[in-house]
Write a protein that holds these residues in place. Structure first.
Motif, PDB file in Angstrom:
ATOM      1  N   PRO A  36     -34.828  -6.375 -47.173  1.00 54.89           N
ATOM      2  CA  PRO A  36     -34.108  -6.801 -45.964  1.00 54.89           C
ATOM      3  C   PRO A  36     -32.633  -7.083 -46.286  1.00 54.89           C
ATOM      4  O   PRO A  36     -32.269  -7.174 -47.450  1.00 54.89           O
ATOM      5  CB  PRO A  36     -34.847  -8.076 -45.551  1.00 54.89           C
ATOM      6  CG  PRO A  36     -36.186  -7.975 -46.196  1.00 54.89           C
ATOM      7  CD  PRO A  36     -35.953  -7.261 -47.486  1.00 54.89           C
ATOM      8  N   ILE A  37     -31.822  -7.282 -45.296  1.00 51.69           N
ATOM      9  CA  ILE A  37     -30.374  -7.169 -45.450  1.00 51.69           C
ATOM     10  C   ILE A  37     -29.690  -8.258 -46.298  1.00 51.69           C
ATOM     11  O   ILE A  37     -28.699  -7.998 -46.962  1.00 51.69           O
ATOM     12  CB  ILE A  37     -29.670  -7.076 -44.065  1.00 51.69           C
ATOM     13  CG1 ILE A  37     -28.216  -6.611 -44.216  1.00 51.69           C
ATOM     14  CG2 ILE A  37     -29.743  -8.397 -43.293  1.00 51.69           C
ATOM     15  CD1 ILE A  37     -28.070  -5.254 -44.834  1.00 51.69           C
ATOM     16  N   GLY A  38     -30.243  -9.471 -46.292  1.00 51.61           N
ATOM     17  CA  GLY A  38     -29.525 -10.602 -46.896  1.00 51.61           C
ATOM     18  C   GLY A  38     -28.985 -10.330 -48.295  1.00 51.61           C
ATOM     19  O   GLY A  38     -27.786 -10.475 -48.554  1.00 51.61           O
TER      20      GLY A  38
ATOM     21  N   PHE B 103     -24.830  -1.410 -50.400  1.00 51.54           N
ATOM     22  CA  PHE B 103     -25.817  -0.447 -49.908  1.00 51.54           C
ATOM     23  C   PHE B 103     -27.176  -1.131 -49.795  1.00 51.54           C
ATOM     24  O   PHE B 103     -27.641  -1.741 -50.758  1.00 51.54           O
ATOM     25  CB  PHE B 103     -25.949   0.731 -50.873  1.00 51.54           C
ATOM     26  CG  PHE B 103     -24.678   1.515 -51.072  1.00 51.54           C
ATOM     27  CD1 PHE B 103     -24.080   2.197 -50.017  1.00 51.54           C
ATOM     28  CD2 PHE B 103     -24.078   1.588 -52.325  1.00 51.54           C
ATOM     29  CE1 PHE B 103     -22.913   2.935 -50.206  1.00 51.54           C
ATOM     30  CE2 PHE B 103     -22.910   2.327 -52.532  1.00 51.54           C
ATOM     31  CZ  PHE B 103     -22.321   2.994 -51.460  1.00 51.54           C
ATOM     32  N   SER B 104     -27.790  -1.004 -48.643  1.00 50.63           N
ATOM     33  CA  SER B 104     -29.099  -1.664 -48.466  1.00 50.63           C
ATOM     34  C   SER B 104     -30.031  -0.765 -47.674  1.00 50.63           C
ATOM     35  O   SER B 104     -29.604  -0.073 -46.747  1.00 50.63           O
ATOM     36  CB  SER B 104     -28.898  -2.976 -47.697  1.00 50.63           C
ATOM     37  OG  SER B 104     -30.148  -3.512 -47.322  1.00 50.63           O
ATOM     38  N   THR B 105     -31.307  -0.818 -48.025  1.00 51.42           N
ATOM     39  CA  THR B 105     -32.276  -0.109 -47.176  1.00 51.42           C
ATOM     40  C   THR B 105     -32.548  -0.920 -45.900  1.00 51.42           C
ATOM     41  O   THR B 105     -33.178  -0.419 -44.981  1.00 51.42           O
ATOM     42  CB  THR B 105     -33.601   0.157 -47.924  1.00 51.42           C
ATOM     43  OG1 THR B 105     -34.055  -1.051 -48.516  1.00 51.42           O
ATOM     44  CG2 THR B 105     -33.426   1.222 -48.993  1.00 51.42           C
ATOM     45  N   ASP B 106     -32.060  -2.169 -45.889  1.00 50.58           N
ATOM     46  CA  ASP B 106     -32.078  -2.981 -44.659  1.00 50.58           C
ATOM     47  C   ASP B 106     -33.451  -2.930 -43.976  1.00 50.58           C
ATOM     48  O   ASP B 106     -33.571  -2.547 -42.803  1.00 50.58           O
ATOM     49  CB  ASP B 106     -30.979  -2.451 -43.717  1.00 50.58           C
ATOM     50  CG  ASP B 106     -30.608  -3.421 -42.608  1.00 50.58           C
ATOM     51  OD1 ASP B 106     -31.253  -4.477 -42.494  1.00 50.58           O
ATOM     52  OD2 ASP B 106     -29.670  -3.106 -41.844  1.00 50.58           O
ATOM     53  N   LEU B 107     -34.470  -3.318 -44.700  1.00 52.39           N
ATOM     54  CA  LEU B 107     -35.839  -3.196 -44.174  1.00 52.39           C
ATOM     55  C   LEU B 107     -36.057  -4.100 -42.975  1.00 52.39           C
ATOM     56  O   LEU B 107     -35.602  -5.239 -42.940  1.00 52.39           O
ATOM     57  CB  LEU B 107     -36.869  -3.532 -45.261  1.00 52.39           C
ATOM     58  CG  LEU B 107     -36.879  -2.628 -46.490  1.00 52.39           C
ATOM     59  CD1 LEU B 107     -38.053  -2.985 -47.399  1.00 52.39           C
ATOM     60  CD2 LEU B 107     -36.939  -1.148 -46.123  1.00 52.39           C
ATOM     61  N   LYS B 108     -36.745  -3.571 -41.994  1.00 55.78           N
ATOM     62  CA  LYS B 108     -37.093  -4.319 -40.787  1.00 55.78           C
ATOM     63  C   LYS B 108     -38.605  -4.531 -40.774  1.00 55.78           C
ATOM     64  O   LYS B 108     -39.325  -4.020 -41.629  1.00 55.78           O
ATOM     65  CB  LYS B 108     -36.665  -3.534 -39.541  1.00 55.78           C
ATOM     66  CG  LYS B 108     -35.192  -3.150 -39.515  1.00 55.78           C
ATOM     67  CD  LYS B 108     -34.303  -4.340 -39.239  1.00 55.78           C
ATOM     68  CE  LYS B 108     -32.887  -3.861 -38.950  1.00 55.78           C
ATOM     69  NZ  LYS B 108     -31.869  -4.794 -39.324  1.00 55.78           N
TER      70      LYS B 108
ATOM     71  N   LYS C 199     -37.946   5.201 -46.239  1.00 55.57           N
ATOM     72  CA  LYS C 199     -36.563   4.804 -45.997  1.00 55.57           C
ATOM     73  C   LYS C 199     -35.766   4.796 -47.306  1.00 55.57           C
ATOM     74  O   LYS C 199     -34.603   5.191 -47.333  1.00 55.57           O
ATOM     75  CB  LYS C 199     -36.542   3.415 -45.349  1.00 55.57           C
ATOM     76  CG  LYS C 199     -35.255   3.122 -44.624  1.00 55.57           C
ATOM     77  CD  LYS C 199     -35.346   1.877 -43.762  1.00 55.57           C
ATOM     78  CE  LYS C 199     -34.082   1.729 -42.921  1.00 55.57           C
ATOM     79  NZ  LYS C 199     -34.028   0.473 -42.190  1.00 55.57           N
TER      80      LYS C 199
END
Lengths: 453, 454
Positions: B60-62, B85-90, B101
């Motif tokens: 996740p983004i943090g 760079f992040s996969t920014d998981l939801k 992803k």
């Protein structure tokens, strides 16, 4: 034109979002004598502390339950209880705010049950109030955590009460100086109010005479418990989802009308606040505020030529983007690009309406964007100004565009906590900053070097 | 000591009074408000300066947001390390898995940024949701043709130090993959030097003057290619021991490269480091060059430092930094400018390092591991410190208590390493301790110590 993030770019590059526990941490900082604990790995608390310290330049103590591998396998109950014990013995707070993390949520930790067990196991102790907010970082962003925490506070502390001549204001993520401005406005109406979460002192305190384990200031438990006796609520968010809105909760449970207002930047948004306050208090706008309003209109007139037609890219959280777009439209500037990391579809009709009112094309409304997407958007547009956080500096430098810093975080300038942008007075100070920026650009570029304007 | 959490009693000692037996390398106590971060942070810090690699945070983004461009590690070329760079998981990926992803993110980033390698950092929930990051990275390496290296940095799997180890393991995968040839000159790798404010460049310049070839710096201003050829060096010179000693040990075992442990903070330690390397090679030319260099630098500095010493004599400093080895250097460097260290602590010091502190510090000095804001605030009051040397998280404490402050963390923009760094260090301390602003501070008024701007 409405844009959402274009696939196939699955990856996020230079995000506009911070995580939900950060929002929770800011909200808990606005509660008097409160210590927050993040239920997860040690890093969550430390990173968030570091991020807030760099912005506010104040001590920010946030505890962690400090998960280990065993905790992740067997659950975080013991760590959390031990953490609460240690917070009590060190800080002796009146409130402990627990915010969950992606880790504790993903392993399915039943934190409500841990709290109940803890309260049963420690009956002999005089325990602080324990407030739980669920803030997995895979859900929403810092705005979500900020409002969810306010809602958790009123859900936990409020009960049915007689209504009194008083209103409650639920603020947005604004600066400590903005909070002070808001309180001055409320005080001018000479009417009883509760503002929460009030981090104006806790995150922008003075020098200390004595050492304070928890910085003084904040909205007290007693005040929050009296929120349900308010006649009306004002909630400074128009983008908020009803499920996380403290005002909507209080309306559903206690039938307290909830007035949702934009963050008061600009004449129109501040007028909306004044109208609401006039109705609530059954008085007319006090003379000092009316004078501030007049001075602001006068400043608009004085300023208009410097800024007319300037094209602006706005980057921020949903509510901030709306209010800034509304304000800059009032002074003849054009918000060409309005972008946010959030997914607030409510922004679309709201920004369209402003564009229609001021007769410019509907801005590019970029939802769920990261700074990288915004930079691509800007490359193809001739803009004069970027308004955003410090994190917009890289693109501003690359594109050689000036940047006005508003929002969170402001890590590359001094005085983030003292930044004033709301109310008639705050708008005037923001206007001054913008106008002076353009004057300076003009002056620097002009070989004559005029010493007057 | 009174008022210390019971779990922490074995981590706080008063020098000369208590029986010293530091219990370190332990997880932080829950609820203690440790100044440490997590495993991910440890890995991110060590790998961060590698400027031609993509650093992709899987989760996740943090974690990616908080580590975006927050360190002063400079690059002389590419600056991929300054991206986030992040996969920014939801929630969807948390339920159904984030592998797809991750794969798509790697492909996109490799195509667009053309990095020389990709580091994929696993954050807390990755193992829990069952993503097979090793498999994804292996597959991507085959498909794309650059090294896609998993970093096992789940936040809760140990302390920040385990993150250092995970980063070292990731680097170790690269070492030996290069096709370079062995340098003719005596050569070294510099380990645990992150080029904060250009410090690696200062150090490299010294070695250049000595006639020693730098095969690689790990990881300040480093490139994947240099790291992949690091196995060709003759000696590993390890600075930040906590972070990279494990890599030196792995390289000793596999490539038979000896290592030595040095510090570049303070003139004594910098001189000792350079002499140590010179002696290792035993080459008379190098030894001669080193003597000349050190003599010249010290003679230039002595007068300047003596000036500061007169002004700062008797002032007391609190030191709380990342590793204990750095704390020693600071004790010595502060003594050089007339100051006494009254608190010496670190987030992640090891037992061997801590065991050297009691001999270096005066009686009464508080020696502490993994401290917290309340302890530190109390110690500086008890010991009446005038200055705090620490990082961003300690800064507001110093300000509230009316103390001078020197940022000795990874965010610094002024180089503090080497001879030149010692001059900056002394100047920064002088500015902060002598500022007149403390005169107005209520905490300091009580103590009747006003700053003098003379």
């Amino acid at each position: 034109m409405i844009k959402t993030k274009e696939l196939p770019k699955e990856v996020t590059v230079n995000s506009c979002n911070l995580c939900s526990p950060l929002g929770a941490s800011i909200a808990f900082k606005g509660i008097k004598n409160c210590m927050a604990i993040l239920h997860g790995s040690q890093g969550c608390a430390t990173y968030i502390r570091r991020y807030m310290i760099a912005h506010f330049r104040e001590p920010v103590d946030i505890a962690s339950s400090s998960f280990t591998e065993d905790t992740a396998v067997f659950g975080g109950g013991e760590k959390l209880k031990n953490g609460i014990d240690n917070i009590i013995s060190q800080y002796n707070p009146e409130v402990i705010g627990i915010a969950t993390s992606c880790l504790s949520e993903t392993i399915g930790d039943d934190v409500s049950r841990y709290i109940q067990e803890y309260q049963k196991e420690r009956t002999a102790m005089n325990l602080p109030e324990i407030i739980l907010t669920s803030t997995p970082s895979y859900n929403g962003n810092h705005e979500t955590g900020f409002f969810k925490t306010q809602r958790a506070l009123v859900e936990h502390l409020c009960s049915q009460q007689e209504k009194t001549e008083q209103f409650t204001a639920f603020i947005n993520i604004i600066s400590p100086e903005d909070i002070r401005q808001l309180k001055e406005i409320f005080q001018s109406f000479n009417y009883s109010y509760i503002l929460m979460p009030d981090f104006s002192d806790t995150l922008d305190g003075g020098s200390w005479k004595e050492f304070n384990k928890i910085p003084p200031g904040g909205t007290s438990v007693d005040e929050i418990s009296r929120v349900s006796s308010s006649k009306t609520n004002i909630e400074f968010s128009i983008c908020i989802n009803s499920k996380i809105s403290p005002g909507d909760y209080l309306f559903e449970r206690f039938n307290i009308p909830n007035i949702q207002l934009p963050i008061p930047i600009g004449i129109k948004a501040t007028d909306q606040l004044m109208t609401a306050l006039e109705e609530i208090t059954n008085t007319t706008i006090p003379i000092n505020l009316e004078n501030q309003r007049r001075r602001l209109i006068d400043a608009y007139s004085d300023a208009h030529k410097y800024i007319f037609g300037k094209k602006v890219a706005i980057i921020g959280h949903g509510d901030l983007v709306y209010s800034l777009a509304s304000f800059i439209s009032e002074v003849g500037m054009i918000p060409l690009i309005c972008s946010t990391g959030g997914t607030h579809e409510k922004l679309i009709p709201l920004l369209t309406q402003i564009a229609e009112e001021y007769h410019y094309p509907v801005p590019q409304i970029c939802l769920d964007y990261d700074h990288d997407d915004i930079e691509s958007e800007l490359e193809g547009n001739d803009i004069d100004l970027i308004i955003g956080s410090s994190k917009a500096y890289k693109m501003a430098k690359k594109l050689k565009k000036p940047l006005i810093r508003i929002g969170f975080p402001i890590h590359d300038r001094f005085g983030a906590a003292a930044k004033l942008t709301i109310g008639y007075q705050g708008t005037r100070s923001l206007l001054n900053e913008i106008v002076n920026l353009f004057i300076q650009i003009q002056q620097d570029e002009n070989p004559v070097g005029y010493t007057y304007q | 000591m009174q008022g210390i959490l019971k779990e922490r009693v074995k981590q706080v000692f008063k020098n000369g009074t208590d029986h010293f037996d530091m219990s370190c390398d332990t997880p932080s106590t829950s609820g203690s408000v440790s100044q440490r971060a997590c495993v991910f942070c440890g890995s991110r810090v060590v790998l961060y300066p590698i400027a031609d690699a993509v650093h992709l945070v899987h989760g996740p983004i943090g974690c990616a947001s908080y580590t975006w461009d927050i360190r002063g590690a400079l690059s002389s070329g590419p600056e991929l390390h300054r991206y986030s760079f992040s996969t920014d998981l939801k929630e969807k990926e948390v339920i159904f898995g984030g592998e797809k992803k991750l794969e798509e993110s790697i492909v996109y980033l490799a195509k667009r940024f053309k990095p020389k390698a990709v580091f994929v950092y696993s954050t807390c929930i990755i193992g829990i949701i069952g993503d097979d990051v090793e498999r994804v990275c292996k597959q991507a390496t085959e498909n794309i043709g650059i090294q896609i290296i998993p970093v096992h940095s789940e936040g809760f799997k140990g302390t920040k130090k385990d993150g250092y180890k995970a980063a070292c393991s990731a680097i170790f995968r690269l070492i030996g993959t290069g096709k370079g040839t062995k340098p003719k000159k005596p050569s070294i790798n510099i380990l645990g030097e992150f080029n904060l404010a250009g410090e690696s460049w200062i150090i490299k310049n010294y070695y250049k003057q000595m006639g020693v070839h730098i095969q690689s710096v790990m990881t300040g201003d480093s490139r994947i290619e240099a790291i992949s050829n690091a196995h060709l060096a003759d000696l590993n010179v390890v600075q930040c021991s906590g972070s990279m000693l494990s890599l030196a040990k792995m390289m000793e075992e596999k490539y038979n490269i000896p290592y030595t442990h040095v510090s570049y903070f303070g003139i004594e330690d910098t001189a000792a480091a350079l002499y140590e390397v010179a002696k290792h090679f035993g080459n008379p030319e190098i030894i001669k060059n080193t003597k000349e260099l050190v003599t010249k630098e010290i003679s230039q500095l002595t007068a300047i430092l003596n000036e500061y010493k007169i002004k700062l004599q008797g002032k007391k400093a609190a030191v709380y930094v990342g590793g204990a080895f750095k704390a020693f250097s600071l004790v010595k460097a502060l003594a050089r400018i007339g100051m006494e260290v009254v608190i010496a602590g670190s987030q992640t010091g090891n037992k061997d390092d801590y065991n050297q502190l009691p001999n270096m510090c005066r009686p009464g000095t508080i020696i502490v591991d993994d401290s917290n804001p309340l302890e530190l605030s109390r110690f500086v009051q008890e010991r009446d410190a005038d200055l705090f040397v620490g990082g961003v998280k300690e800064r507001p404490l110093a300000m509230k208590l009316g103390l001078g402050f020197c940022d000795h963390n990874h965010e610094r923009k002024i180089p503090l390493a080497g001879f030149e760094g010692m001059k900056n260090f002394a100047q920064e301390i002088y500015i902060s301790v002598m500022s007149p602003v403390w005169k107005f501070h209520e905490f300091r008024q009580k103590k009747q110590i006003g700053g003098q701007n003379d």
